[in-house]
Design a protein around this motif. Structure first.
Motif, PDB file in Angstrom:
ATOM      1  N   ARG A 239      -5.625  -5.130  12.084  1.00  0.00           N
ATOM      2  CA  ARG A 239      -4.647  -4.416  13.349  1.00  0.00           C
ATOM      3  C   ARG A 239      -3.621  -3.524  12.103  1.00  0.00           C
ATOM      4  NH1 ARG A 239       0.143  -7.087  16.642  1.00  0.00           N
ATOM      5  NH2 ARG A 239       0.937  -5.016  17.665  1.00  0.00           N
ATOM      6  N   LEU A 240      -3.087  -4.208  11.063  1.00  0.00           N
ATOM      7  CA  LEU A 240      -2.258  -3.522  10.293  1.00  0.00           C
ATOM      8  C   LEU A 240      -2.927  -2.350   9.400  1.00  0.00           C
ATOM      9  CD1 LEU A 240       0.643  -4.604   9.572  1.00  0.00           C
ATOM     10  CD2 LEU A 240       0.005  -5.428   7.439  1.00  0.00           C
ATOM     11  N   ARG A 241      -3.954  -2.699   9.014  1.00  0.00           N
ATOM     12  CA  ARG A 241      -4.942  -1.514   8.323  1.00  0.00           C
ATOM     13  C   ARG A 241      -4.939  -0.464   9.223  1.00  0.00           C
ATOM     14  NH1 ARG A 241     -10.750  -3.103   7.475  1.00  0.00           N
ATOM     15  NH2 ARG A 241     -10.620  -2.451   9.734  1.00  0.00           N
ATOM     16  N   ASP A 242      -5.519  -0.605  10.544  1.00  0.00           N
ATOM     17  CA  ASP A 242      -5.884   0.465  11.491  1.00  0.00           C
ATOM     18  C   ASP A 242      -4.483   1.055  12.034  1.00  0.00           C
ATOM     19  OD1 ASP A 242      -8.485  -0.313  11.155  1.00  0.00           O
ATOM     20  OD2 ASP A 242      -8.452  -1.399  13.247  1.00  0.00           O
ATOM     21  N   ALA A 243      -3.461   0.516  11.870  1.00  0.00           N
ATOM     22  CA  ALA A 243      -1.948   0.927  12.393  1.00  0.00           C
ATOM     23  C   ALA A 243      -1.401   1.811  11.499  1.00  0.00           C
ATOM     24  CB  ALA A 243      -1.129   0.068  12.910  1.00  0.00           C
ATOM     25  N   PHE A 244      -1.488   1.642  10.140  1.00  0.00           N
ATOM     26  CA  PHE A 244      -0.568   2.064   9.114  1.00  0.00           C
ATOM     27  C   PHE A 244      -1.334   2.634   7.844  1.00  0.00           C
ATOM     28  CE2 PHE A 244       2.108  -1.065  11.297  1.00  0.00           C
ATOM     29  CZ  PHE A 244       3.019  -0.067  11.741  1.00  0.00           C
ATOM     30  N   LEU A 245      -2.527   1.855   7.437  1.00  0.00           N
ATOM     31  CA  LEU A 245      -3.006   2.246   6.101  1.00  0.00           C
ATOM     32  C   LEU A 245      -3.843   3.598   5.978  1.00  0.00           C
ATOM     33  CD1 LEU A 245      -3.698  -1.079   4.573  1.00  0.00           C
ATOM     34  CD2 LEU A 245      -1.793  -0.070   4.562  1.00  0.00           C
ATOM     35  N   ASP A 246      -3.954   4.359   6.876  1.00  0.00           N
ATOM     36  CA  ASP A 246      -4.533   5.443   6.785  1.00  0.00           C
ATOM     37  C   ASP A 246      -3.349   6.723   6.353  1.00  0.00           C
ATOM     38  OD1 ASP A 246      -3.087   5.625   9.422  1.00  0.00           O
ATOM     39  OD2 ASP A 246      -4.602   6.958  10.296  1.00  0.00           O
TER      40      ASP A 246
ATOM     41  N   ALA B   3     -10.828 -12.989   0.192  1.00  0.00           N
ATOM     42  CA  ALA B   3     -11.435 -12.333   1.377  1.00  0.00           C
ATOM     43  C   ALA B   3     -10.662 -11.329   2.259  1.00  0.00           C
ATOM     44  CB  ALA B   3     -11.945 -13.369   2.408  1.00  0.00           C
ATOM     45  N   LEU B   4      -9.181 -11.533   2.344  1.00  0.00           N
ATOM     46  CA  LEU B   4      -8.165 -11.010   2.946  1.00  0.00           C
ATOM     47  C   LEU B   4      -8.043  -9.707   2.185  1.00  0.00           C
ATOM     48  CD1 LEU B   4      -5.791 -13.836   3.998  1.00  0.00           C
ATOM     49  CD2 LEU B   4      -7.437 -12.719   5.189  1.00  0.00           C
ATOM     50  N   GLU B   5      -7.763  -9.673   0.877  1.00  0.00           N
ATOM     51  CA  GLU B   5      -7.724  -8.700   0.119  1.00  0.00           C
ATOM     52  C   GLU B   5      -8.810  -7.478   0.493  1.00  0.00           C
ATOM     53  OE1 GLU B   5      -7.753  -9.909  -3.744  1.00  0.00           O
ATOM     54  OE2 GLU B   5      -5.544 -10.770  -3.956  1.00  0.00           O
ATOM     55  N   GLU B   6      -9.921  -7.932   0.621  1.00  0.00           N
ATOM     56  CA  GLU B   6     -10.987  -6.969   0.819  1.00  0.00           C
ATOM     57  C   GLU B   6     -10.749  -6.200   2.122  1.00  0.00           C
ATOM     58  OE1 GLU B   6     -13.291  -5.938  -1.265  1.00  0.00           O
ATOM     59  OE2 GLU B   6     -12.087  -7.229  -2.715  1.00  0.00           O
ATOM     60  N   ILE B   7     -10.108  -6.936   3.112  1.00  0.00           N
ATOM     61  CA  ILE B   7      -9.854  -6.271   4.534  1.00  0.00           C
ATOM     62  C   ILE B   7      -9.159  -5.191   4.161  1.00  0.00           C
ATOM     63  CG2 ILE B   7      -8.722  -6.499   6.757  1.00  0.00           C
ATOM     64  CD1 ILE B   7      -9.887  -9.484   6.721  1.00  0.00           C
ATOM     65  N   VAL B   8      -7.932  -5.240   3.288  1.00  0.00           N
ATOM     66  CA  VAL B   8      -6.888  -4.312   3.219  1.00  0.00           C
ATOM     67  C   VAL B   8      -7.563  -3.054   2.280  1.00  0.00           C
ATOM     68  CG1 VAL B   8      -4.866  -3.739   1.938  1.00  0.00           C
ATOM     69  CG2 VAL B   8      -4.957  -6.068   3.180  1.00  0.00           C
ATOM     70  N   ARG B   9      -8.371  -3.557   1.399  1.00  0.00           N
ATOM     71  CA  ARG B   9      -9.098  -2.353   0.474  1.00  0.00           C
ATOM     72  C   ARG B   9      -9.928  -1.473   1.207  1.00  0.00           C
ATOM     73  NH1 ARG B   9      -9.446  -6.879  -3.572  1.00  0.00           N
ATOM     74  NH2 ARG B   9      -8.010  -6.289  -5.383  1.00  0.00           N
ATOM     75  N   ALA B  10     -10.624  -2.032   2.307  1.00  0.00           N
ATOM     76  CA  ALA B  10     -11.588  -1.178   3.229  1.00  0.00           C
ATOM     77  C   ALA B  10     -11.154  -0.161   3.696  1.00  0.00           C
ATOM     78  CB  ALA B  10     -12.058  -2.271   4.222  1.00  0.00           C
TER      79      ALA B  10
ATOM     80  N   GLY C 103      -7.878   5.127  -1.292  1.00  0.00           N
ATOM     81  CA  GLY C 103      -6.371   4.972  -1.778  1.00  0.00           C
ATOM     82  C   GLY C 103      -6.175   3.542  -2.154  1.00  0.00           C
ATOM     83  N   GLU C 104      -4.836   3.416  -2.839  1.00  0.00           N
ATOM     84  CA  GLU C 104      -4.187   2.168  -3.266  1.00  0.00           C
ATOM     85  C   GLU C 104      -3.677   1.648  -2.139  1.00  0.00           C
ATOM     86  OE1 GLU C 104      -2.163   2.932  -6.796  1.00  0.00           O
ATOM     87  OE2 GLU C 104      -3.954   3.882  -8.156  1.00  0.00           O
ATOM     88  N   SER C 105      -4.328   0.979  -1.325  1.00  0.00           N
ATOM     89  CA  SER C 105      -3.640   0.454  -0.076  1.00  0.00           C
ATOM     90  C   SER C 105      -3.170  -0.883  -0.389  1.00  0.00           C
ATOM     91  CB  SER C 105      -4.661   0.229   1.159  1.00  0.00           C
ATOM     92  OG  SER C 105      -5.706  -0.241   0.635  1.00  0.00           O
ATOM     93  N   LEU C 106      -3.718  -1.870  -1.454  1.00  0.00           N
ATOM     94  CA  LEU C 106      -3.514  -3.144  -1.652  1.00  0.00           C
ATOM     95  C   LEU C 106      -2.567  -2.920  -3.114  1.00  0.00           C
ATOM     96  CD1 LEU C 106      -3.829  -5.960  -1.097  1.00  0.00           C
ATOM     97  CD2 LEU C 106      -5.490  -6.108  -2.668  1.00  0.00           C
ATOM     98  N   PHE C 107      -1.368  -3.556  -2.795  1.00  0.00           N
ATOM     99  CA  PHE C 107      -0.193  -3.559  -3.992  1.00  0.00           C
ATOM    100  C   PHE C 107      -0.571  -4.612  -4.823  1.00  0.00           C
ATOM    101  CE2 PHE C 107       3.805  -5.354  -5.491  1.00  0.00           C
ATOM    102  CZ  PHE C 107       4.232  -4.300  -6.392  1.00  0.00           C
ATOM    103  N   GLU C 108      -0.436  -4.439  -6.063  1.00  0.00           N
ATOM    104  CA  GLU C 108      -0.563  -5.427  -7.168  1.00  0.00           C
ATOM    105  C   GLU C 108       0.851  -5.660  -7.962  1.00  0.00           C
ATOM    106  OE1 GLU C 108      -2.926  -7.552  -7.756  1.00  0.00           O
ATOM    107  OE2 GLU C 108      -4.492  -6.612  -6.533  1.00  0.00           O
ATOM    108  N   PRO C 109       1.335  -6.621  -8.015  1.00  0.00           N
ATOM    109  CA  PRO C 109       2.614  -6.917  -8.762  1.00  0.00           C
ATOM    110  C   PRO C 109       2.552  -6.623 -10.308  1.00  0.00           C
ATOM    111  CG  PRO C 109       1.973  -9.210  -8.175  1.00  0.00           C
ATOM    112  CD  PRO C 109       1.133  -8.235  -7.802  1.00  0.00           C
TER     113      PRO C 109
END
Length: 349
Positions: free
Chosen positions: A190-197, A231-238, A242-248
């Protein structure tokens, strides 16, 4: 030069300064895992003047100034934020070659599009907002001081920023716990579809850990190596290329000699987590912008560089929370008494 050595050089550069400012240490939330005691209120007027005077003193030496707003909840003292940020904008205008950027860690309850646009105009263009999953989970752990839920308003605020054109970047910090892990695939979708485009938004998946809060003893935490996190990280990367997943970053700000925290009462520190740790009070900011620095305390936060220990440069606070060889005192070296000079040429011992 190795990566470690390059980071060390960057951390001791005298022409760069990172200030973490607490405009207030009060908060309108009472999160279940919070470690703060809210004993200090709004930043005192003499501290505000001290911050501005410190920037005035250093502006001629700097090529870059970074200001991070923290709390408490910094938006509760927005006038302090705007006063200091407006001063920095004027200083930058009068100082050719001075770079400036600013960020804010906020719970998002008071950050709608209009607020984000106003702060962006003052150079504050990066925000970090935490979510604990969908409403039924978030509203159990991230509640207002009066016990009411917060999810719906935060989501509306984020959506208003998404629909607007403010020149900002928003890091959505999603907390992972054993209790919310099962609902995370659907929530992150839901978060990905709402914001990450929108390239202005990114996600940071962060395990909730024990940081000294009142509920630490009863709090369950995930293991850092839990395979479900990948597995959750892959959902965000999908979402796309773009660099949708932040790495500290691998080096903590607290390990950098040119990073300093200024609390609302004027105390100087290094780490925004260990606020009650005595070693985390390393001095005081004076109203004229000069610094009183306890050099022996200050150097303890830099021990990772001398020991060439990447674990301690990643989290120097660990040296104060565990026993063992990491707690060995640093040996004195020529020039070590002047380490505070990285922060200010006229710092006082």
């Amino acid at each position: 030069m190795s990566l470690f050595d390059r980071e060390m050089v960057a951390s001791f550069r005298g022409d760069r300064l990172h200030l973490i400012l607490f405009p207030t240490e009060q908060c309108n939330f009472r999160c279940a895992y919070c470690y703060e005691d809210f004993a200090i209120g709004r930043m005192r007027s003499e501290v505000v003047e001290g911050v501005k005077n410190l920037i005035d003193r250093r502006r001629g030496d700097l090529t870059h100034l970074q200001i991070s707003w923290f709390g408490g909840e910094p938006m509760l003292a927005r006038s302090v934020v705007e006063e200091v940020a407006s001063h920095v904008i004027e200083v930058q205008r009068r100082t050719p070659g001075l770079g400036y950027d600013s960020d804010m860690t906020t719970n998002g309850y008071l950050l709608d599009h209009a607020a984000a646009e106003r702060l962006a105009g003052l150079g504050i263009r990066r925000f970090q907002v935490s979510l604990d999953g969908p409403a039924q989970h978030h509203d159990h752990t991230r509640v207002r001081a009066d016990g009411q839920g917060t999810f719906d308003r935060i989501w509306r605020n984020l959506s208003s920023i998404r629909e607007g054109s403010a020149d900002v970047r928003v890091l959505l910090r999603v907390h992972l716990t054993p209790g919310n892990l099962a609902v995370m695939p659907a929530f992150l979708t839901r978060l990905r579809d709402a914001f990450l485009d929108d390239p202005r938004f990114r996600v940071f998946l962060k395990r909730v850990v024990r940081l000294g809060g009142a509920n630490d003893a009863s709090m369950e935490v995930l293991d850092a190596e839990d395979e479900r996190i990948a597995a959750l990280e892959e959902i965000v990367r999908a979402v796309g290329p773009g660099e949708s997943l932040f790495e500290p970053e691998e080096v903590c700000y607290a390990a950098r000699a040119n990073s300093l925290m200024v609390r609302a009462d004027g105390r100087l520190g290094k780490c925004t987590v260990g606020l009650s740790e005595p070693a985390n009070t390393v001095g005081r900011l004076l109203p004229d912008g000069s610094l009183e620095v306890d050099n022996p305390k200050f150097r303890q936060w830099l021990r990772g560089w001398e020991l060439r220990d990447s674990e301690l440069t990643a989290c120097p606070y660990e040296a104060f929370t565990r026993q063992g060889p990491k707690l060995l005192q640093l040996t004195e070296r020529p020039g070590s008494q002047a380490v505070a000079g990285v922060l200010a040429g006229d710092a006082r011992d």
